[in-house]
Write a protein that holds these residues in place. Structure first.
Motif, mmCIF file in Angstrom:
data_model
loop_
_atom_site.group_PDB
_atom_site.id
_atom_site.type_symbol
_atom_site.label_atom_id
_atom_site.label_comp_id
_atom_site.label_asym_id
_atom_site.label_seq_id
_atom_site.Cartn_x
_atom_site.Cartn_y
_atom_site.Cartn_z
ATOM 1 N N PRO A 7 37.061 -16.176 36.927
ATOM 2 C CA PRO A 7 36.177 -15.009 36.892
ATOM 3 C C PRO A 7 36.993 -13.721 36.986
ATOM 4 C CG PRO A 7 35.356 -16.661 38.425
ATOM 5 C CD PRO A 7 36.707 -17.119 37.978
ATOM 6 N N VAL A 8 36.516 -12.686 36.346
ATOM 7 C CA VAL A 8 37.267 -11.433 36.246
ATOM 8 C C VAL A 8 37.659 -10.906 37.625
ATOM 9 C CG1 VAL A 8 37.144 -9.049 35.444
ATOM 10 C CG2 VAL A 8 36.149 -10.869 34.076
ATOM 11 N N LYS A 9 36.774 -11.015 38.596
ATOM 12 C CA LYS A 9 37.074 -10.452 39.911
ATOM 13 C C LYS A 9 38.182 -11.204 40.648
ATOM 14 C CE LYS A 9 33.134 -12.850 41.967
ATOM 15 N NZ LYS A 9 31.882 -12.697 42.665
ATOM 16 N N PHE A 10 38.530 -12.408 40.195
ATOM 17 C CA PHE A 10 39.599 -13.177 40.842
ATOM 18 C C PHE A 10 40.890 -13.205 40.038
ATOM 19 C CE2 PHE A 10 35.703 -15.563 42.337
ATOM 20 C CZ PHE A 10 35.654 -14.906 43.551
ATOM 21 N N ARG A 11 40.879 -12.745 38.806
ATOM 22 C CA ARG A 11 42.070 -12.835 37.949
ATOM 23 C C ARG A 11 43.256 -12.095 38.532
ATOM 24 N NH1 ARG A 11 39.269 -11.658 32.231
ATOM 25 N NH2 ARG A 11 38.174 -13.631 32.105
ATOM 26 N N ALA A 46 44.245 -26.549 32.570
ATOM 27 C CA ALA A 46 43.206 -25.745 33.220
ATOM 28 C C ALA A 46 42.438 -24.893 32.218
ATOM 29 C CB ALA A 46 43.829 -24.856 34.290
ATOM 30 N N VAL A 47 43.018 -24.634 31.059
ATOM 31 C CA VAL A 47 42.311 -23.870 30.033
ATOM 32 C C VAL A 47 41.060 -24.625 29.576
ATOM 33 C CG1 VAL A 47 42.518 -22.972 27.669
ATOM 34 C CG2 VAL A 47 44.389 -22.678 29.287
ATOM 35 N N TYR A 48 41.062 -25.926 29.703
ATOM 36 C CA TYR A 48 39.940 -26.742 29.248
ATOM 37 C C TYR A 48 38.820 -26.857 30.276
ATOM 38 C CZ TYR A 48 42.883 -28.011 25.377
ATOM 39 O OH TYR A 48 43.666 -27.954 24.262
ATOM 40 N N ARG A 49 39.023 -26.333 31.476
ATOM 41 C CA ARG A 49 37.957 -26.426 32.478
ATOM 42 C C ARG A 49 36.950 -25.310 32.253
ATOM 43 N NH1 ARG A 49 38.623 -22.895 36.880
ATOM 44 N NH2 ARG A 49 40.590 -21.776 36.774
ATOM 45 N N THR A 50 35.776 -25.495 32.802
ATOM 46 C CA THR A 50 34.750 -24.465 32.677
ATOM 47 C C THR A 50 34.987 -23.397 33.738
ATOM 48 O OG1 THR A 50 33.278 -25.690 34.128
ATOM 49 C CG2 THR A 50 33.043 -26.055 31.761
ATOM 50 N N GLN A 51 34.438 -22.229 33.502
ATOM 51 C CA GLN A 51 34.633 -21.132 34.437
ATOM 52 C C GLN A 51 33.935 -21.458 35.746
ATOM 53 O OE1 GLN A 51 33.120 -17.203 33.409
ATOM 54 N NE2 GLN A 51 35.199 -16.458 33.673
ATOM 55 N N ASP A 52 34.664 -21.244 36.842
ATOM 56 C CA ASP A 52 34.172 -21.579 38.169
ATOM 57 C C ASP A 52 33.936 -20.287 38.938
ATOM 58 O OD1 ASP A 52 33.503 -22.942 40.427
ATOM 59 O OD2 ASP A 52 35.479 -23.776 40.812
ATOM 60 N N ALA A 53 32.919 -20.263 39.752
ATOM 61 C CA ALA A 53 32.622 -19.059 40.541
ATOM 62 C C ALA A 53 33.547 -18.933 41.748
ATOM 63 C CB ALA A 53 31.169 -19.083 40.999
ATOM 64 N N LEU A 72 43.502 -19.533 42.395
ATOM 65 C CA LEU A 72 44.558 -19.244 43.370
ATOM 66 C C LEU A 72 45.501 -20.436 43.523
ATOM 67 C CD1 LEU A 72 42.628 -17.260 46.119
ATOM 68 C CD2 LEU A 72 44.372 -16.413 44.546
ATOM 69 N N ALA A 73 44.955 -21.645 43.502
ATOM 70 C CA ALA A 73 45.804 -22.838 43.613
ATOM 71 C C ALA A 73 46.752 -22.939 42.414
ATOM 72 C CB ALA A 73 44.939 -24.093 43.721
ATOM 73 N N LEU A 74 46.233 -22.704 41.209
ATOM 74 C CA LEU A 74 47.089 -22.723 40.021
ATOM 75 C C LEU A 74 48.162 -21.650 40.101
ATOM 76 C CD1 LEU A 74 44.520 -23.237 37.142
ATOM 77 C CD2 LEU A 74 46.379 -24.774 37.746
#
Length: 152
Positions: free
Chosen positions: A15-19, A60-67, A73-75
């Motif tokens: 999500p944009v707020k966590f990028r 991870a690019v293949y995962r869906t966006q998570d809230a 952060l782990a990645l």
């Protein structure tokens, strides 16, 4: 460098707020890992670990966006740790500074995601995964290219 590219691609799914907090975590963890000292016989394991991390980060690019900010952060912490560790292998103290601008690939990758062209990132991630798998497996598999020539 490829791990930073994979990380930039993976962080665009966040999500944009966590990028930006994830990108900052990547840079800080790389800086901390680069300050540590590692035994010389750990170098092959550090390189293998960074290639495995490229594979996992690209997937991870293949995962869906998570809230939640936790996956991003782990990645970022994982990638930063491997980047910092691998840059200590060379003799140049500026290696980490030279590769950090690749985090800025997050900007064009985020623009691509905003334009709903996620397939572009998935193709790039697939290429990174393929390269990493080849680098990890080619030294293990015996091929004619790696055997001494009869003329030598």
């Amino acid at each position: 460098m490829l791990l930073l590219v994979a990380s930039a691609l993976a962080l665009t799914i966040a999500p944009v707020k966590f990028r930006w907090s994830a990108a900052l975590a990547l840079v800080v963890s790389a800086g901390v890992a680069a300050q540590l000292t590692y035994r010389e016989d750990w170098q092959p394991m550090m390189l293998a670990g960074s290639w495995i991390s490229i594979i996992l980060t690209s997937l991870a690019v293949y995962r869906t966006q998570d809230a939640s900010p936790v996956p991003s952060l782990a990645l970022a912490l994982n990638a930063g740790s491997w980047i910092g560790a691998v840059t200590t292998i060379g003799d140049n103290d500026w290696d980490l500074v030279r590769v950090m601008p690749f985090v800025l690939l997050l900007f064009p990758a985020a623009w691509i995601v905003a334009r709903t062209a996620l397939i572009v990132l998935k193709v790039l991630a697939s290429w990174l995964i393929t390269i990493a798998i080849m680098v990890l497996t080619l030294p293990i598999v015996t091929t004619p290219g790696y055997t001494p020539d009869h003329m030598e």
